[in-house]
Design a protein around this motif. Structure first.
Motif, mmCIF file in Angstrom:
data_model
loop_
_atom_site.group_PDB
_atom_site.id
_atom_site.type_symbol
_atom_site.label_atom_id
_atom_site.label_comp_id
_atom_site.label_asym_id
_atom_site.label_seq_id
_atom_site.Cartn_x
_atom_site.Cartn_y
_atom_site.Cartn_z
ATOM 1 N N ALA A 380 -36.539 -54.242 -33.173
ATOM 2 C CA ALA A 380 -37.864 -54.560 -32.620
ATOM 3 C C ALA A 380 -38.758 -53.325 -32.534
ATOM 4 O O ALA A 380 -39.934 -53.438 -32.221
ATOM 5 C CB ALA A 380 -37.713 -55.208 -31.244
ATOM 6 N N GLY A 381 -38.207 -52.149 -32.784
ATOM 7 C CA GLY A 381 -39.019 -50.929 -32.765
ATOM 8 C C GLY A 381 -39.463 -50.521 -31.366
ATOM 9 O O GLY A 381 -40.609 -50.146 -31.149
ATOM 10 N N ALA A 420 -25.875 -40.462 -37.599
ATOM 11 C CA ALA A 420 -25.325 -41.608 -38.322
ATOM 12 C C ALA A 420 -25.952 -41.655 -39.707
ATOM 13 O O ALA A 420 -27.154 -41.476 -39.852
ATOM 14 C CB ALA A 420 -25.617 -42.896 -37.570
ATOM 15 N N SER A 421 -25.128 -41.917 -40.720
ATOM 16 C CA SER A 421 -25.654 -41.857 -42.082
ATOM 17 C C SER A 421 -26.516 -43.078 -42.407
ATOM 18 O O SER A 421 -27.202 -43.101 -43.413
ATOM 19 C CB SER A 421 -24.509 -41.742 -43.079
ATOM 20 N N LYS A 422 -26.468 -44.102 -41.551
ATOM 21 C CA LYS A 422 -27.418 -45.201 -41.716
ATOM 22 C C LYS A 422 -27.657 -45.846 -40.361
ATOM 23 O O LYS A 422 -26.848 -45.702 -39.455
ATOM 24 C CB LYS A 422 -26.891 -46.235 -42.708
ATOM 25 N N PRO A 423 -28.791 -46.563 -40.223
ATOM 26 C CA PRO A 423 -29.031 -47.206 -38.934
ATOM 27 C C PRO A 423 -28.011 -48.314 -38.662
ATOM 28 O O PRO A 423 -27.604 -49.007 -39.593
ATOM 29 C CB PRO A 423 -30.436 -47.806 -39.086
ATOM 30 N N TYR A 424 -27.609 -48.455 -37.405
ATOM 31 C CA TYR A 424 -26.688 -49.519 -37.025
ATOM 32 C C TYR A 424 -27.455 -50.816 -36.834
ATOM 33 O O TYR A 424 -27.485 -51.370 -35.751
ATOM 34 C CB TYR A 424 -25.920 -49.131 -35.764
ATOM 35 N N ALA A 425 -28.091 -51.266 -37.894
ATOM 36 C CA ALA A 425 -28.862 -52.506 -37.837
ATOM 37 C C ALA A 425 -27.966 -53.651 -38.275
ATOM 38 O O ALA A 425 -27.220 -53.519 -39.238
ATOM 39 C CB ALA A 425 -30.069 -52.403 -38.763
ATOM 40 N N ALA A 426 -28.045 -54.750 -37.563
ATOM 41 C CA ALA A 426 -27.238 -55.906 -37.949
ATOM 42 C C ALA A 426 -27.973 -57.192 -37.614
ATOM 43 O O ALA A 426 -28.713 -57.256 -36.630
ATOM 44 C CB ALA A 426 -25.892 -55.885 -37.242
ATOM 45 N N SER A 427 -27.737 -58.201 -38.436
ATOM 46 C CA SER A 427 -28.299 -59.520 -38.170
ATOM 47 C C SER A 427 -27.338 -60.293 -37.259
ATOM 48 O O SER A 427 -26.317 -59.761 -36.814
ATOM 49 C CB SER A 427 -28.489 -60.267 -39.486
ATOM 50 N N PHE A 458 -34.545 -62.769 -38.358
ATOM 51 C CA PHE A 458 -35.850 -62.421 -38.933
ATOM 52 C C PHE A 458 -36.265 -60.996 -38.571
ATOM 53 O O PHE A 458 -36.915 -60.315 -39.352
ATOM 54 C CB PHE A 458 -36.931 -63.477 -38.617
ATOM 55 N N LEU A 459 -35.811 -60.510 -37.387
ATOM 56 C CA LEU A 459 -36.124 -59.106 -37.056
ATOM 57 C C LEU A 459 -35.377 -58.145 -37.977
ATOM 58 O O LEU A 459 -35.901 -57.099 -38.361
ATOM 59 C CB LEU A 459 -35.774 -58.803 -35.596
ATOM 60 N N TYR A 460 -34.158 -58.512 -38.324
ATOM 61 C CA TYR A 460 -33.373 -57.648 -39.214
ATOM 62 C C TYR A 460 -34.079 -57.491 -40.564
ATOM 63 O O TYR A 460 -34.286 -56.366 -41.042
ATOM 64 C CB TYR A 460 -31.969 -58.228 -39.420
ATOM 65 N N TRP A 461 -34.476 -58.614 -41.165
ATOM 66 C CA TRP A 461 -35.090 -58.517 -42.495
ATOM 67 C C TRP A 461 -36.477 -57.899 -42.419
ATOM 68 O O TRP A 461 -36.900 -57.174 -43.318
ATOM 69 C CB TRP A 461 -35.089 -59.889 -43.181
ATOM 70 N N ASP A 462 -37.155 -58.166 -41.324
ATOM 71 C CA ASP A 462 -38.455 -57.511 -41.131
ATOM 72 C C ASP A 462 -38.276 -55.987 -41.020
ATOM 73 O O ASP A 462 -39.051 -55.206 -41.570
ATOM 74 C CB ASP A 462 -39.123 -58.065 -39.865
ATOM 75 N N MET A 495 -40.081 -65.102 -42.934
ATOM 76 C CA MET A 495 -39.323 -64.363 -41.904
ATOM 77 C C MET A 495 -40.187 -63.285 -41.266
ATOM 78 O O MET A 495 -40.154 -63.088 -40.054
ATOM 79 C CB MET A 495 -38.071 -63.726 -42.523
ATOM 80 N N ARG A 496 -40.974 -62.625 -42.097
ATOM 81 C CA ARG A 496 -41.808 -61.547 -41.547
ATOM 82 C C ARG A 496 -42.903 -62.117 -40.658
ATOM 83 O O ARG A 496 -43.271 -61.504 -39.653
ATOM 84 C CB ARG A 496 -42.369 -60.675 -42.677
#
Ligand code: SF4
Length: 508
Positions: A380-381, A420-427, A458-462, A495-496
Motif C-alpha cells: 500500500a506504500g 534483502a535482495s528483493k522486497p518481501y511482497a506477496a499476494s 490487486f495491491l500486489y499487482w499494482d 486490478m490497478r
C-alpha cells in the motif's frame, strides 16, 4: 566521589558493562524512569509495564546485594522526565568523579548520552554493550566495502566464531540453514502447548496502576500482562520453550493460525532485549536440546539463527547505517498509516487477527509482522516513518536497534535492498497457504477483481506494476515481472483501478 553507574531500562542484566568493576562502597547505580521514553512513540502499555517492572525488580535485586541504587520513579515530583535532566540532578546529589554507562539501543539516546559530559562537567565513559555476541567494530569490519549486507554470510561467520552447531569446521548436519524445511502450515487440529504466563506480583501490579493512569490512552490492552520481569522468570520461560515448543518450532516457524497467537514460538525476545536473558545461554540451550536428541536440527538451527544471526545482524546494520538509515525511502512511499493498524474495523481477516492480538498481547510472531502487517504496508506504500513508529510502539520486544532494520529494511524495502535482495511482497496466495485466515474472510484469496477480491491480490499487482522500472534491474524480480507482462492488459488495468479505489478509500 565514586562512579555514577547508569543502567537504562533495557539494560537490566547483572553483568551489564556499566556495572563491571562496581565498588559498592563508593559507587551509586542510577536508574531513571522518565516520561519521554514512554511517549516519544505511544508505546503499548504492556511494554511500558515490562520495562518499568523489570527495572524495579532489578533495582531491588541490586539493593539486596548491598549496592546503592538511586532509582528515580516516574511519579517523583522532581523528575525532569528526560535522561539528561535526570543525570544532571543525580550529579548534583552524588557529586561523582565519573559517569559510567553502557552503549544504549537507540541512536537518539546515544546522542543524548554524548552530551552528558559537557552538560555535567563530569567525564562520561560509554562502554560497549557486551551482551551482544558481535562487537560493533567487528560488524563494521565485516560490512565495510560491501554493497549489500546478506544475513546468511554474517551468520556463517558467527557460527564459526562461536562454534555453535559446528562439527569441526563444518556446520552440523552438513548445511548452514534448514529454512527450506521450516515452511509447513499448521495441520488442522494441532494445538501448540501454551507458553507459561507470569502472573503480576506486587511490584508489577503497582506499575500497572501507574501505567493505566498515565498511558491508558495508548493503543493496547494492559490486563492479561504475563511477561517475565526477572531473570529467574525469563530462564523459566526459556526452559519451558525448549521443553515444550522447540521440537516443532522449526516446522511451523512460518505458519499462522487464527486464535493461535504464539504457536511454537519462544517469546524470549522481550527478555533478551531488556537484559533478563543472555543470548548465548538461549543458543546453548537449544543446541543442547538437539545434541540430546530432544529437538531436531532444523528446529535448533532455526532458533539459533534468529538470535546468533538475525538479532546480531540487525543490530550491526542499525549502528552501521544510522542516522541516515531511518530517512531512506527507496520506494517513495508516503501514505498515512490506515486506522485499522490502531484497531479500527477492517474486512481483511488476516490484518484484523494480527492487530487484535497485537493489542491484546503486545506480540505477533515474525511472519505476521513480515507477511501480513508488513506486507500490507509495503504493497500500500505506507510512509516508512509511520509504519516504523507503529512497530516500535506496539511490540513489547521492539527497541529501535531491532525494530527499525526489521521493518524499514526487511518488511517495507525502504533501504532499497541493502538487507534483502528483493522486497518481501506477496499476494493472498502466500497468506492462504501459510494460514487459515482466508477461510471465514469476507474476501476471496483467489480473486483479484470484483466485489470479493482480496486486497492483497490487486495491491500486489499494482505494486509490481508501479515499480516495474525499478524492479527490472533485479533478477530476483524477473518472475513476477514476466507474469505481469503475460497478463491480459485489461485485467491489469482492472486490478490497478481496483487498487486505486481501495487506496483512495483508505486515505479518505
Ligand atoms: Fe487476508 Fe485476503 Fe486471506 Fe482475507 S482473503 S485473510 S484479506 S489474504
Amino acid at each position: 566521589g565514586g562512579a555514577l553507574r547508569v543502567v537504562l531500562g533495557d539494560q537490566c542484566a547483572r553483568d551489564i558493562a556499566a556495572l563491571r568493576d562496581l565498588d559498592p562502597a563508593r559507587d551509586t547505580v542510577l536508574m531513571m524512569e522518565v516520561q519521554e521514553e514512554c511517549t516519544y512513540v505511544p508505546h503499548h502499555p504492556q511494554k511500558i509495564v515490562l520495562v518499568l517492572s523489570a527495572m524495579r525488580h532489578f533495582a531491588r535485586a541490586l539493593a539486596a546485594r548491598g549496592v546503592r541504587v538511586d532509582h528515580v520513579r516516574l511519579d517523583d515530583p522532581a523528575n525532569t522526565h528526560g535522561f539528561r535532566g535526570e543525570v544532571l540532578r543525580a550529579v548534583a546529589r552524588h557529586r561523582p568523579a565519573r559517569i559510567v554507562a553502557t552503549h544504549p539501543g537507540e541512536w537518539r539516546v546515544l546522542e543524548d548520552m554524548r552530551g552528558w559530559e559537557a552538560a555535567s562537567g563530569v567525564p562520561v565513559e560509554i562502554r560497549e554493550d557486551a551482551r551482544f555476541l558481535c562487537p560493533l567494530p567487528r560488524f563494521r569490519a565485516w560490512a565495510e566495502g560491501r554493497k549489500s549486507y546478506r544475513m546468511e554470510f554474517f551468520y556463517r561467520e558467527m557460527r564459526r566464531m562461536t562454534g555453535l552447531l559446528m562439527e569441526g569446521d563444518a556446520p552440523a548436519g552438513g548445511q548452514w540453514n534448514f529454512d527450506a524445511e521450516n515452511r509447513s502450515a499448521l495441520p488442522e487440529g494441532m494445538a501448540p502447548p501454551p507458553p507459561p504466563r507470569f502472573a503480576p506480583d506486587g511490584i508489577t501490579r503497582e506499575v500497572m496502576a501507574l501505567v493505566a493512569a498515565r498511558f491508558g490512552a495508548h493503543f493496547g490492552a494492559l490486563e492479561g500482562f504475563a511477561w517475565p520481569v526477572t531473570a529467574r522468570d525469563a530462564r523459566a520461560a526459556l526452559d519451558a520453550f525448549i521443553r515444550d515448543r522447540l521440537p516443532r518450532f522449526g516446522d511451523y516457524q512460518d505458519a499462522m493460525a487464527a486464535g493461535q497467537p504464539t504457536l511454537f514460538h519462544s517469546l524470549v525476545s522481550t527478555s533478551l532485549n531488556i537484559g533478563l536473558l543472555d543470548p548465548m545461554e538461549a543458543c546453548r540451550g537449544a543446541e543442547q536440546a538437539w545434541r540430546d536428541g530432544h529437538a531436531p536440527l532444523n528446529a535448533a538451527e532455526g532458533f539459533i539463527r534468529q538470535i546468533l544471526g538475525w538479532r546480531e545482524y540487525v543490530r550491526g546494520i542499525y549502528w552501521h547505517l544510522m542516522p541516515g538509515y531511518a530517512a531512506e525511502n527507496a520506494l517513495g512511499a508516503g501514505r498515512p498509516l490506515p486506522a485499522f493498524y490502531w484497531g479500527a474495523p477492517t474486512s481483511m481477516r488476516c490484518m484484523a487477527e494480527a492487530v487484535a492480538q497485537t493489542r491484546d498481547l503486545a506480540y505477533a510472531h515474525h511472519i505476521q509482522r513480515l507477511m501480513v502487517t508488513g506486507n500490507f504496508a509495503l504493497l500500500a506504500g505506507i510512509a516508512p516513518a509511520e509504519i516504523n513508529a507503529w512497530y516500535l510502539a506496539v511490540y513489547a520486544d521492539a527497541f529501535e536497534w531491532v525494530a527499525l532494520p526489521n521493518t524499514h529494511g526487511m518488511a517495507i524495502h525502504a533501504d532499497g535492498g541493502l538487507m534483502a535482495s528483493k522486497p518481501y511482497a506477496a499476494s493472498a496466495a502466500y497468506i492462504n497457504r501459510m494460514s487459515d485466515y482466508c477461510r471465514g474472510c469476507a474476501h476471496d484469496p483467489k480473486q483479484a477483481t470484483g466485489p470479493r477480491a482480496c486486497p492483497f491480490n490487486f495491491l500486489y499487482w499494482d505494486f509490481i506494476a508501479r515499480h516495474a522500472d525499478r524492479f527490472a534491474a533485479n533478477p530476483r524480480m524477473a518472475l513476477p515481472l514476466r507474469s505481469l507482462a503475460r497478463m491480459d492488459p485489461r485485467n491489469v488495468a482492472a486490478m490497478r483501478a481496483e487498487a486505486g479505489r481501495f487506496l483512495a478509500a483508505l486515505d479518505g
